[in-house]
Design an enzyme around this catalytic site. Sequence first.
Site, mmCIF file in Angstrom:
data_model
loop_
_atom_site.group_PDB
_atom_site.id
_atom_site.type_symbol
_atom_site.label_atom_id
_atom_site.label_comp_id
_atom_site.label_asym_id
_atom_site.label_seq_id
_atom_site.Cartn_x
_atom_site.Cartn_y
_atom_site.Cartn_z
ATOM 1 N N GLY A 12 -42.603 -11.058 56.449
ATOM 2 C CA GLY A 12 -41.856 -11.044 55.209
ATOM 3 C C GLY A 12 -40.730 -10.047 55.376
ATOM 4 C CB THR A 13 -37.363 -10.342 55.484
ATOM 5 O OG1 THR A 13 -37.326 -11.485 54.647
ATOM 6 C CG2 THR A 13 -37.660 -10.797 56.887
ATOM 7 C CB THR A 14 -35.785 -7.994 51.439
ATOM 8 O OG1 THR A 14 -35.166 -7.658 52.682
ATOM 9 C CG2 THR A 14 -35.403 -6.943 50.407
#
Length: 210
Positions: A12-14
């Site tokens: 997951g990134t942000t």
Amino acid sequence: MSNNVEEKILHGTTTVGIKAKDGVVLCADMRASAGYFIANNNTMKIQKIDDHAGLTLAGGVADAQNIVDILRYHSNLHRVEKHGPISIHSLARLCSLIFHQNRGYPFMADILVGGYDTEGPALFNIDMFGSVEKKSYVTTGSGSPVAYGLLEEEYKEDLTVEEAKKIALRAVKAAIVRNIGTGDGINIAVMDKDGFRLLTEEQKKAVIEL
């Protein structure tokens, strides 16, 4: 864990969480990446736990989904046995316990738990070691340094949900622009006295230009 294994986990990134005076906003981009390889460009990183609660996922998607399933089960069980919704604090403590019990083979995930209960709005960050922190605003994932820059500048104690939605969307959008692992659209959910709801494309575009 070796770098090779780390690269194979869908990250997951942000994700962003903001507690307003009348509710909680959770926001996340839709890309799951493994290193700089785009593994999935339509990942739902915001999950509904119950009618009054939700969470965001950052880290290993499979690990995070497992946690979602456990929290949903216990939340439903609480409704049946206690004839009412579980508190957001209890959900956060349960999430912490899950991480702690698996510390020998740790879940590679960072979770934001938010919602609205009899005490009002609440937001918690639970990391992979099981630490629980109550937050007014928080961001996780590879784009979080960019998102924090905007959150620290824009956050105020008496924010409304409407104001928080705009800040959360702008924070994730800023991360998408500046962080190579973040992208492919934004999801946002609100939890207030009317319960959990995910915003539609039209509702998002009414807040900011995506």
